[in-house]
Design a protein around this motif. Structure first.
Motif, mmCIF file in Angstrom:
data_model
loop_
_atom_site.group_PDB
_atom_site.id
_atom_site.type_symbol
_atom_site.label_atom_id
_atom_site.label_comp_id
_atom_site.label_asym_id
_atom_site.label_seq_id
_atom_site.Cartn_x
_atom_site.Cartn_y
_atom_site.Cartn_z
ATOM 1 N N PRO A 249 1.092 -1.536 0.038
ATOM 2 C CA PRO A 249 0.432 0.127 0.066
ATOM 3 C C PRO A 249 1.152 1.018 0.005
ATOM 4 C CG PRO A 249 0.317 -1.169 2.385
ATOM 5 C CD PRO A 249 0.669 -2.055 1.625
ATOM 6 N N GLN A 250 0.042 2.503 -0.513
ATOM 7 C CA GLN A 250 1.278 3.393 -0.761
ATOM 8 C C GLN A 250 0.939 4.422 0.117
ATOM 9 O OE1 GLN A 250 4.261 3.513 -2.730
ATOM 10 N NE2 GLN A 250 3.331 1.069 -3.642
ATOM 11 N N SER A 251 -0.212 5.051 0.165
ATOM 12 C CA SER A 251 -0.711 5.998 1.208
ATOM 13 C C SER A 251 -1.084 4.998 2.938
ATOM 14 C CB SER A 251 -1.608 6.325 0.572
ATOM 15 O OG SER A 251 -2.812 5.434 0.806
ATOM 16 N N LEU A 252 -1.114 6.164 3.284
ATOM 17 C CA LEU A 252 -0.833 6.326 5.286
ATOM 18 C C LEU A 252 -2.601 5.756 5.348
ATOM 19 C CD1 LEU A 252 0.456 6.217 7.600
ATOM 20 C CD2 LEU A 252 -0.705 8.824 7.752
ATOM 21 N N MET A 253 -3.252 6.291 4.754
ATOM 22 C CA MET A 253 -4.644 5.706 4.994
ATOM 23 C C MET A 253 -4.237 4.389 4.814
ATOM 24 S SD MET A 253 -7.807 6.269 6.655
ATOM 25 C CE MET A 253 -7.326 7.625 6.530
ATOM 26 N N SER A 254 -3.973 3.725 2.672
ATOM 27 C CA SER A 254 -4.476 2.339 3.068
ATOM 28 C C SER A 254 -3.696 1.239 3.687
ATOM 29 C CB SER A 254 -4.127 1.866 1.355
ATOM 30 O OG SER A 254 -2.988 2.826 1.309
ATOM 31 N N ILE A 256 -3.014 2.288 6.992
ATOM 32 C CA ILE A 256 -3.393 2.084 8.310
ATOM 33 C C ILE A 256 -5.162 0.795 7.974
ATOM 34 C CG2 ILE A 256 -5.125 3.348 10.070
ATOM 35 C CD1 ILE A 256 -3.745 5.504 9.469
ATOM 36 N N SER A 257 -5.300 1.081 6.846
ATOM 37 C CA SER A 257 -6.671 0.100 6.480
ATOM 38 C C SER A 257 -6.325 -1.199 6.550
ATOM 39 C CB SER A 257 -7.320 0.426 5.330
ATOM 40 O OG SER A 257 -8.129 1.808 5.758
ATOM 41 N N LEU A 258 -4.938 -1.653 5.729
ATOM 42 C CA LEU A 258 -4.715 -2.896 5.226
ATOM 43 C C LEU A 258 -3.799 -3.292 6.900
ATOM 44 C CD1 LEU A 258 -4.668 -4.712 2.719
ATOM 45 C CD2 LEU A 258 -1.998 -3.954 2.744
ATOM 46 N N GLY A 259 -3.742 -2.391 7.466
ATOM 47 C CA GLY A 259 -2.783 -2.586 9.308
ATOM 48 C C GLY A 259 -4.243 -3.178 9.434
ATOM 49 N N LEU A 260 -4.658 -2.709 10.179
ATOM 50 C CA LEU A 260 -6.368 -3.525 10.936
ATOM 51 C C LEU A 260 -6.793 -4.647 10.107
ATOM 52 C CD1 LEU A 260 -8.263 0.506 11.491
ATOM 53 C CD2 LEU A 260 -6.661 -1.377 12.777
ATOM 54 N N ILE A 261 -7.072 -4.693 8.701
ATOM 55 C CA ILE A 261 -7.212 -5.940 8.015
ATOM 56 C C ILE A 261 -6.137 -7.139 8.477
ATOM 57 C CG2 ILE A 261 -7.771 -7.063 6.153
ATOM 58 C CD1 ILE A 261 -8.164 -4.848 4.843
ATOM 59 N N ALA A 262 -5.109 -7.049 8.327
ATOM 60 C CA ALA A 262 -3.493 -8.215 9.125
ATOM 61 C C ALA A 262 -4.336 -8.539 10.672
ATOM 62 C CB ALA A 262 -2.785 -7.784 8.355
ATOM 63 N N VAL A 263 -4.315 -7.321 11.864
ATOM 64 C CA VAL A 263 -4.534 -7.492 12.690
ATOM 65 C C VAL A 263 -5.801 -9.152 12.941
ATOM 66 C CG1 VAL A 263 -5.270 -6.972 15.372
ATOM 67 C CG2 VAL A 263 -3.979 -5.886 13.941
ATOM 68 N N ILE A 264 -6.851 -8.674 12.356
ATOM 69 C CA ILE A 264 -8.324 -8.560 13.087
ATOM 70 C C ILE A 264 -7.633 -10.597 11.346
ATOM 71 C CG2 ILE A 264 -10.359 -9.446 11.425
ATOM 72 C CD1 ILE A 264 -11.032 -6.361 10.960
ATOM 73 N N VAL A 265 -7.008 -11.194 10.473
ATOM 74 C CA VAL A 265 -6.943 -12.133 9.790
ATOM 75 C C VAL A 265 -5.824 -12.779 10.652
ATOM 76 C CG1 VAL A 265 -6.082 -12.507 7.683
ATOM 77 C CG2 VAL A 265 -7.096 -10.640 7.561
ATOM 78 N N SER A 266 -4.859 -11.801 11.107
ATOM 79 C CA SER A 266 -3.937 -12.936 11.551
ATOM 80 C C SER A 266 -4.732 -13.485 13.106
ATOM 81 C CB SER A 266 -3.068 -11.901 12.774
ATOM 82 O OG SER A 266 -3.572 -10.817 13.187
ATOM 83 N N TYR A 267 -5.828 -12.440 13.807
ATOM 84 C CA TYR A 267 -6.730 -13.229 14.518
ATOM 85 C C TYR A 267 -7.018 -14.476 14.631
ATOM 86 C CZ TYR A 267 -9.254 -13.845 19.565
ATOM 87 O OH TYR A 267 -9.206 -14.834 20.424
#
Length: 283
Positions: A249-254, A256-267
């Motif tokens: 992801p290039q933008s800061l928002m993308s 952050i969004s991908l990071g939140l998705i990664a947290v959920i998926v990792s759990y």
């Protein structure tokens, strides 16, 4: 990390005080509960090309299986840098029953003070030799021996039925000073990294206890649910994050969004991995 070593010493020794065990019995339990889930995730990571870059991929895998990665800087962070922690934890497993025997021979003050001297001596030696930022040395078990032994001594105290009492403002002050000092040393004096464990341990431990005192009681069931899968989450999260962030992801928002998705998926992956290990494989 510091809280984990402290809690590990406390939990293991509480169990030992309830039922003393031999070295062989103790390691057999650790093999099933800790080693097998760890090696399985390493093997899974081994099959993913992006989890290790190098022509010595198979040797890196063997370094985990036979635990010699803890002595080879190149492999210490292979297949997930967070796995360095397990190298240190296994070192503690190897000496745990010996530490129990030592504690039986001396009193609590001698035990804790002696461990502090050993840890400081090791830290000073590593720093003096210019290896303060070398992971296999600054994370050798002697570096954290005092935290582990302090945890054992707290377990001994709790076993007698006594309680440890702290005032919230004291905990908050210790947390601010400890974490602040640890941060200054890490950012301004990186060569002294091996010496910042004392303020880091005091700061983060005080913060953990303070947070529990403030919000922990009301959310106890939530944390108990999360903690049930915490080891598996620790094991799988880097694989999940690394895989998902291949999207770059290039933008800061993308990001952050991908990071939140990664947290959920990792759990979710951690829960599934727990089911695999404990239900299917019955480890």
């Amino acid at each position: 990390m510091h809280v984990f070593f402290f809690a590990s010493g406390c939990g293991l020794y509480l169990s030992y005080l309830k039922h003393s065990t031999t070295f062989t019995e103790f390691m057999k339990k650790r093999f099933g509960k800790i080693y097998i889930p760890y090696i399985l995730i390493v093997i899974i990571s081994f099959t993913l090309p992006w989890m290790y870059v190098g022509s010595d991929r198979f040797v890196a895998l063997l370094s985990h299986i036979f635990l010699f990665k803890m002595f080879v800087p190149r492999y210490e962070g292979s297949f997930g840098f967070q796995l360095w922690y397990l190298s240190t934890q296994f070192q503690f497993y190897f000496v745990f029953t010996l530490l129990c025997k030592v504690r039986e021979k001396i009193n609590g003050k001698q035990f804790v003070f002696g461990s502090v001297i050993v840890s400081l001596a090791w830290s000073c030696l590593v720093t003096a030799l210019g290896f303060g930022e070398e992971r296999v040395l600054n994370s050798f078990f002697l570096q954290f021996l005092w935290e582990f032994c302090l945890g054992m001594e707290v377990a001994k105290l709790l076993k007698t039925g006594k309680e440890l009492e702290f005032k919230k403002w004291q905990l908050f002050l210790i947390a601010i000073v400890g974490i602040g000092l640890e941060g200054v040393i890490a950012l301004k004096f990186p060569t002294l990294k091996a010496l910042n464990d004392v303020p880091a341990f005091l700061g983060y431990t005080a913060l953990a206890i303070w947070l529990y005192a403030v919000i922990g009681q009301g959310t106890k069931k939530i944390w108990e649910t999360i903690c049930k899968y915490s080891y598996e989450w620790y094991l799988v999260h880097v694989v999940v994050f690394t895989t998902i962030f291949l999207l770059k992801p290039q933008s800061l928002m993308s990001q952050i969004s991908l990071g939140l998705i990664a947290v959920i998926v990792s759990y979710i992956a951690a829960v599934a991995y727990w089911q695999l290990v404990h239900k299917t494989l019955k480890v």
